[in-house]
Design an enzyme around this catalytic site. Structure first.
Site, mmCIF file in Angstrom:
data_model
loop_
_atom_site.group_PDB
_atom_site.id
_atom_site.type_symbol
_atom_site.label_atom_id
_atom_site.label_comp_id
_atom_site.label_asym_id
_atom_site.label_seq_id
_atom_site.Cartn_x
_atom_site.Cartn_y
_atom_site.Cartn_z
ATOM 1 N N LYS A 1 -1.015 -9.578 2.764
ATOM 2 C CA LYS A 1 -0.152 -9.065 4.137
ATOM 3 C C LYS A 1 -1.184 -8.112 4.889
ATOM 4 O O LYS A 1 -1.894 -7.505 4.642
ATOM 5 C CB LYS A 1 1.089 -8.108 3.673
ATOM 6 C CG LYS A 1 1.707 -7.749 4.968
ATOM 7 C CD LYS A 1 3.142 -7.334 4.578
ATOM 8 C CE LYS A 1 3.045 -5.815 3.809
ATOM 9 N NZ LYS A 1 2.476 -4.727 4.744
ATOM 10 N N GLU B 1 9.532 -4.141 10.463
ATOM 11 C CA GLU B 1 10.055 -2.862 10.065
ATOM 12 C C GLU B 1 10.406 -1.887 11.121
ATOM 13 O O GLU B 1 9.922 -1.573 12.107
ATOM 14 C CB GLU B 1 8.744 -2.344 9.345
ATOM 15 C CG GLU B 1 9.157 -0.831 8.596
ATOM 16 C CD GLU B 1 8.084 -0.446 7.636
ATOM 17 O OE1 GLU B 1 7.185 -1.329 7.150
ATOM 18 O OE2 GLU B 1 8.131 0.838 7.320
ATOM 19 N N ASP C 1 0.683 -1.224 -0.100
ATOM 20 C CA ASP C 1 0.061 -0.189 -0.009
ATOM 21 C C ASP C 1 0.692 1.224 0.057
ATOM 22 O O ASP C 1 0.354 2.516 0.007
ATOM 23 C CB ASP C 1 -0.877 -0.105 1.191
ATOM 24 C CG ASP C 1 -0.459 -0.108 2.547
ATOM 25 O OD1 ASP C 1 0.814 -0.125 2.535
ATOM 26 O OD2 ASP C 1 -1.074 0.217 3.594
ATOM 27 N N SER C 2 2.088 1.104 0.082
ATOM 28 C CA SER C 2 3.140 2.087 -0.268
ATOM 29 C C SER C 2 2.816 2.854 -1.586
ATOM 30 O O SER C 2 3.316 4.080 -1.780
ATOM 31 C CB SER C 2 4.641 1.538 -0.336
ATOM 32 O OG SER C 2 4.858 0.600 -1.276
ATOM 33 N N ASP D 1 -0.906 -6.135 -0.165
ATOM 34 C CA ASP D 1 -1.174 -5.613 0.818
ATOM 35 C C ASP D 1 -2.718 -5.267 1.410
ATOM 36 O O ASP D 1 -3.153 -4.504 0.469
ATOM 37 C CB ASP D 1 -0.312 -4.158 0.774
ATOM 38 C CG ASP D 1 0.274 -3.925 2.255
ATOM 39 O OD1 ASP D 1 0.317 -4.596 3.107
ATOM 40 O OD2 ASP D 1 1.305 -2.868 2.327
ATOM 41 N N GLU E 1 -1.058 -5.769 8.678
ATOM 42 C CA GLU E 1 -0.221 -5.229 9.574
ATOM 43 C C GLU E 1 -0.993 -5.434 10.985
ATOM 44 O O GLU E 1 -2.053 -5.631 11.239
ATOM 45 C CB GLU E 1 -0.306 -3.718 9.554
ATOM 46 C CG GLU E 1 0.241 -3.264 8.050
ATOM 47 C CD GLU E 1 0.738 -1.743 7.912
ATOM 48 O OE1 GLU E 1 0.242 -0.879 8.974
ATOM 49 O OE2 GLU E 1 1.057 -1.214 7.013
HETATM 50 O O1 KIV Z 1 3.807 -0.960 1.599
HETATM 51 C C1 KIV Z 1 4.717 -1.565 1.580
HETATM 52 O O2 KIV Z 1 5.248 -1.342 0.582
HETATM 53 C C2 KIV Z 1 5.214 -2.292 2.733
HETATM 54 C C3 KIV Z 1 6.594 -2.500 2.892
HETATM 55 C C4 KIV Z 1 7.081 -3.684 3.950
HETATM 56 C C5 KIV Z 1 7.669 -2.212 1.838
HETATM 57 O O3 KIV Z 1 4.513 -2.622 3.623
#
Ligand code: KIV
Length: 265
Positions: free
Chosen positions: A114, A183, A45-46, A84, A116
């Protein structure tokens, strides 16, 4: 045997070698990362910052993530594609989280998601895993909690904080994640967590003892200006080269040097 990386293969890689993971947000970059033999591609989500120009990841929506994951997956042959889960796609209720995670596999052809968060997310992650959705965990500086942290700060510096992160890592391992992103934590804590869990850890500012590393591809290629946190190694300055090349194109058009006979019908 297929060269395609699966969550199972990644999990079983613990102790066998080091894993390189990178992000991709679109088809063409995904093709290049895959061609480089990188085993894990994260549609992070970056993209909220790198593709959309936002200050943080919070504005990214589920529909945007599904779109970007679809175009990344289209460019990948062998890497494991992980999507993400964006802010508020899994926090409101577990049922909504399950449906959203399912969209990534059903609509976008991701190989997993993924999520968080630590122990708080363990029951949800267990349910996802039990229902056939491979999950990558992510603890430490989790960017979706930026407002709660009061900025992008190293996590786990005090003993109680480090203990909590260690417990979080064990809870996620127990819940069935196939790998875990660490992280911005002190290298010693990265080493301690890596030794304590049965799955590969992927550091991003997590120190050299992690089982692998994950970085944003734009950062290592120098594609986005001056953003360079300490954990990023810049392997190339493509941004500069791109501007130089585009400038040359502009000048040739302006001077009438392009197109020449070779590039005309
Ligand atoms: O959103 C992202 O790019 C990430 C990182 C771990 C690279 O969560």
């Amino acid at each position: 045997m297929s060269d395609k990386w699966t969550a199972q293969k990644i999990k079983q890689f613990k102790g066998k070698g080091r894993l390189a993971a990178l992000t991709a947000h679109d088809f063409s970059l995904a093709r290049l990362v895959d061609a480089a033999g990188v085993p894990i591609i994260l549609v992070g989500d970056s993209l909220g910052m790198y593709a959309q120009g936002n200050d943080n990841t919070l504005p990214v929506t589920m529909d945007q993530m599904v779109y970007h994951t679809t175009i990344v997956a289209r460019g990948v042959k062998n890497a494991l594609v992980i999507a993400d889960m964006p802010f508020l796609s899994y926090q409101a209720s577990d049922n909504e989280a399950m449906r959203n995670a399912g969209r990534f596999l059903k609509e976008a052809h991701a190989d997993g998601v993924k999520v968080e968060g630590g122990s708080l997310r363990a029951p949800l992650i267990r349910r996802m895993v039990e229902n056939g959705i491979p999950v990558m965990g992510h603890i430490g500086l989790t960017p979706q909690s930026i407002h709660a942290f009061g900025g992008y700060k190293i996590q786990g510096r005090t003993h109680p904080e480090a203990q909590r992160l260690l417990e979080d890592a064990k809870a996620l391992d127990e819940a069935g994640v196939f790998s875990l992103v660490l992280e911005c934590v002190p290298a010693a804590l990265g080493a301690e967590i890596t030794a304590a869990v049965s799955i590969p850890t992927l550091g991003i500012g997590g120190g050299p003892a992690c089982d692998g590393q994950i970085l944003v591809t734009h950062d290592i290629l120098g594609l986005l200006g001056d953003f360079k946190p300490r954990f990023v190694k810049r392997y190339a300055d493509l941004g500069e080269q791109v501007v130089k090349t585009l400038k040359q194109y502009r000048e040739e058009v302006e001077q009438g040097a392009f197109p020449d006979a070779e590039h005309s019908y």
